[in-house]
Motif scaffolding. Structure first.
Motif, PDB file in Angstrom:
ATOM      1  N   GLN A  91       0.669  -1.477  -0.264  1.00 30.60           N
ATOM      2  CA  GLN A  91       1.178  -1.689   1.094  1.00 30.60           C
ATOM      3  C   GLN A  91       0.992  -3.156   1.511  1.00 30.60           C
ATOM      4  O   GLN A  91       1.884  -3.764   2.096  1.00 30.60           O
ATOM      5  N   TRP A  92      -0.168  -3.715   1.204  1.00 32.57           N
ATOM      6  CA  TRP A  92      -0.427  -5.121   1.537  1.00 32.57           C
ATOM      7  C   TRP A  92       0.524  -6.044   0.779  1.00 32.57           C
ATOM      8  O   TRP A  92       1.064  -6.992   1.340  1.00 32.57           O
ATOM      9  N   GLN A  99       3.902  -5.955   2.371  1.00 28.61           N
ATOM     10  CA  GLN A  99       3.931  -6.710   3.619  1.00 28.61           C
ATOM     11  C   GLN A  99       3.952  -8.218   3.350  1.00 28.61           C
ATOM     12  O   GLN A  99       4.686  -8.957   4.002  1.00 28.61           O
TER      13      GLN A  99
END
Length: 113
Positions: A10-11, A14
């Motif tokens: 997820q990081w 992003q």
């Protein structure tokens, strides 16, 4: 373990999105601001010198504040916010002034060529 990998993915996603947005913004900014110099630059060094002189002539025809704004942002590569802080203006005011006078310069370039 799987939860930490999920969080890491997820990081990374992003970060990729942020990087893409930054690249897109810079490309868009260059496309609009770089046109002033690109339209008059030729292929040989002599024409580049002549085009630099032409750009100088066009800038000198502007009032002092717009000339300063365009010189700092387009030629020197400063940000609109930096110039706004130096002139005690809002960033939006600097942006509007820059756009207005870049259009005027482009119109003058078309008339003089």
């Amino acid at each position: 373990m799987e939860k930490s990998e999920n969080l890491l993915n997820q990081w990374l996603q992003q970060v990729r999105r942020i990087a893409w947005r930054l690249q897109y913004k810079e490309k868009k900014k260059w496309k609009h601001e770089g046109l002033l110099h690109e339209e008059v630059v030729g292929k040989d060094p002599f024409s580049a010198v002549i085009s630099d002189l032409h750009v100088e002539q066009l800038l000198q025809q502007l009032p002092a504040r717009p000339e300063y704004i365009i010189r700092k942002i387009v030629i020197e590569g400063r940000t609109e916010q930096e110039v706004a802080n130096q002139l005690n203006m809002s960033r939006q005011g600097v942006s509007k002034c820059k756009r207005k006078y870049l259009r005027i310069i482009a119109a003058n370039m078309n008339l003089s060529m």
